[in-house]
Design a protein around this motif. Structure first.
Motif, PDB file in Angstrom:
ATOM      1  N   ALA A   1      36.641  32.807  34.755  1.00 19.16           N
ATOM      2  CA  ALA A   1      37.039  33.907  35.636  1.00 19.16           C
ATOM      3  C   ALA A   1      38.169  33.504  36.578  1.00 19.16           C
ATOM      4  O   ALA A   1      39.093  34.282  36.814  1.00 19.16           O
ATOM      5  N   GLY A   2      38.127  32.311  37.113  1.00 22.25           N
ATOM      6  CA  GLY A   2      39.130  31.865  38.065  1.00 22.25           C
ATOM      7  C   GLY A   2      40.517  31.677  37.487  1.00 22.25           C
ATOM      8  O   GLY A   2      41.497  31.585  38.226  1.00 22.25           O
ATOM      9  N   LEU A   3      40.628  31.639  36.167  1.00 24.02           N
ATOM     10  CA  LEU A   3      41.928  31.433  35.517  1.00 24.02           C
ATOM     11  C   LEU A   3      42.505  32.698  34.883  1.00 24.02           C
ATOM     12  O   LEU A   3      43.612  32.672  34.343  1.00 24.02           O
ATOM     13  N   ARG A   4      41.770  33.788  34.936  1.00 26.28           N
ATOM     14  CA  ARG A   4      42.210  35.018  34.261  1.00 26.28           C
ATOM     15  C   ARG A   4      43.506  35.589  34.820  1.00 26.28           C
ATOM     16  O   ARG A   4      44.348  36.082  34.068  1.00 26.28           O
ATOM     17  N   ALA A   5      43.698  35.533  36.136  1.00 28.22           N
ATOM     18  CA  ALA A   5      44.905  36.094  36.744  1.00 28.22           C
ATOM     19  C   ALA A   5      46.150  35.321  36.331  1.00 28.22           C
ATOM     20  O   ALA A   5      47.244  35.881  36.291  1.00 28.22           O
TER      21      ALA A   5
ATOM     22  N   ASP B   1      50.366  41.922  31.920  1.00 24.43           N
ATOM     23  CA  ASP B   1      50.801  40.634  31.383  1.00 24.43           C
ATOM     24  C   ASP B   1      49.680  39.608  31.309  1.00 24.43           C
ATOM     25  O   ASP B   1      49.756  38.667  30.539  1.00 24.43           O
ATOM     26  N   THR B   2      48.648  39.779  32.143  1.00 28.87           N
ATOM     27  CA  THR B   2      47.612  38.748  32.227  1.00 28.87           C
ATOM     28  C   THR B   2      46.274  39.261  31.729  1.00 28.87           C
ATOM     29  O   THR B   2      46.050  40.470  31.597  1.00 28.87           O
ATOM     30  N   LEU B   3      45.376  38.326  31.514  1.00 28.36           N
ATOM     31  CA  LEU B   3      44.018  38.679  31.109  1.00 28.36           C
ATOM     32  C   LEU B   3      43.351  39.519  32.192  1.00 28.36           C
ATOM     33  O   LEU B   3      42.666  40.494  31.887  1.00 28.36           O
ATOM     34  N   ALA B   4      43.569  39.188  33.453  1.00 25.98           N
ATOM     35  CA  ALA B   4      42.996  39.975  34.557  1.00 25.98           C
ATOM     36  C   ALA B   4      43.516  41.409  34.529  1.00 25.98           C
ATOM     37  O   ALA B   4      42.756  42.355  34.751  1.00 25.98           O
TER      38      ALA B   4
ATOM     39  N   ALA C   1      42.487  47.184  33.418  1.00 23.25           N
ATOM     40  CA  ALA C   1      42.918  48.393  32.709  1.00 23.25           C
ATOM     41  C   ALA C   1      41.840  48.935  31.771  1.00 23.25           C
ATOM     42  O   ALA C   1      41.745  50.147  31.567  1.00 23.25           O
ATOM     43  N   GLU C   2      41.020  48.040  31.232  1.00 15.64           N
ATOM     44  CA  GLU C   2      39.997  48.454  30.268  1.00 15.64           C
ATOM     45  C   GLU C   2      38.633  48.678  30.915  1.00 15.64           C
ATOM     46  O   GLU C   2      37.633  48.857  30.226  1.00 15.64           O
ATOM     47  N   GLY C   3      38.569  48.650  32.256  1.00 17.01           N
ATOM     48  CA  GLY C   3      37.334  48.976  32.959  1.00 17.01           C
ATOM     49  C   GLY C   3      36.377  47.826  33.186  1.00 17.01           C
ATOM     50  O   GLY C   3      35.229  48.038  33.560  1.00 17.01           O
ATOM     51  N   PHE C   4      36.833  46.590  32.977  1.00 14.68           N
ATOM     52  CA  PHE C   4      35.982  45.424  33.184  1.00 14.68           C
ATOM     53  C   PHE C   4      36.268  44.725  34.517  1.00 14.68           C
ATOM     54  O   PHE C   4      35.742  43.655  34.768  1.00 14.68           O
ATOM     55  N   GLY C   5      37.118  45.296  35.353  1.00 19.03           N
ATOM     56  CA  GLY C   5      37.598  44.645  36.559  1.00 19.03           C
ATOM     57  C   GLY C   5      36.549  43.963  37.410  1.00 19.03           C
ATOM     58  O   GLY C   5      36.678  42.794  37.734  1.00 19.03           O
ATOM     59  N   GLY C   6      35.484  44.651  37.777  1.00 21.18           N
ATOM     60  CA  GLY C   6      34.475  44.073  38.655  1.00 21.18           C
ATOM     61  C   GLY C   6      33.249  43.554  37.932  1.00 21.18           C
ATOM     62  O   GLY C   6      32.313  43.074  38.552  1.00 21.18           O
ATOM     63  N   ALA C   7      33.247  43.638  36.613  1.00 20.53           N
ATOM     64  CA  ALA C   7      32.065  43.266  35.834  1.00 20.53           C
ATOM     65  C   ALA C   7      31.939  41.753  35.685  1.00 20.53           C
ATOM     66  O   ALA C   7      32.930  41.034  35.655  1.00 20.53           O
TER      67      ALA C   7
END
Length: 65
Positions: A42-46, A15-18, A23-29
């Motif tokens: 970044a702080g607003l993505r979740a 549901d969210t940008l985070a 899911a697309e492999g950018f989690g820790g990037a």
């Protein structure tokens, strides 16, 4: 839900940008993100809820000179 990610169609259950980034492999990037042309820090993505048809851009910083 169907979205555009860097100009390519993708389907996601998140549901969210985070959720999408994870899911697309950018989690820790370290990346910059925009949804429908608007920068999302970044702080607003979740908390950034995505909608059907949104256009998401993910940009990685470039090095060199």
């Amino acid at each position: 839900m169907k979205l555009q990610l860097n100009g390519e169609p993708v389907e996601t259950r998140g549901d969210t940008l985070a959720d999408l980034l994870e899911a697309e492999g950018f989690g820790g990037a370290k990346v910059a993100t925009a949804v429908n042309g608007t920068f999302v820090p970044a702080g607003l993505r979740a908390g950034h809820i995505l909608a059907e048809g949104d256009s998401v851009e993910v940009l990685a910083p470039m090095q060199g000179g």
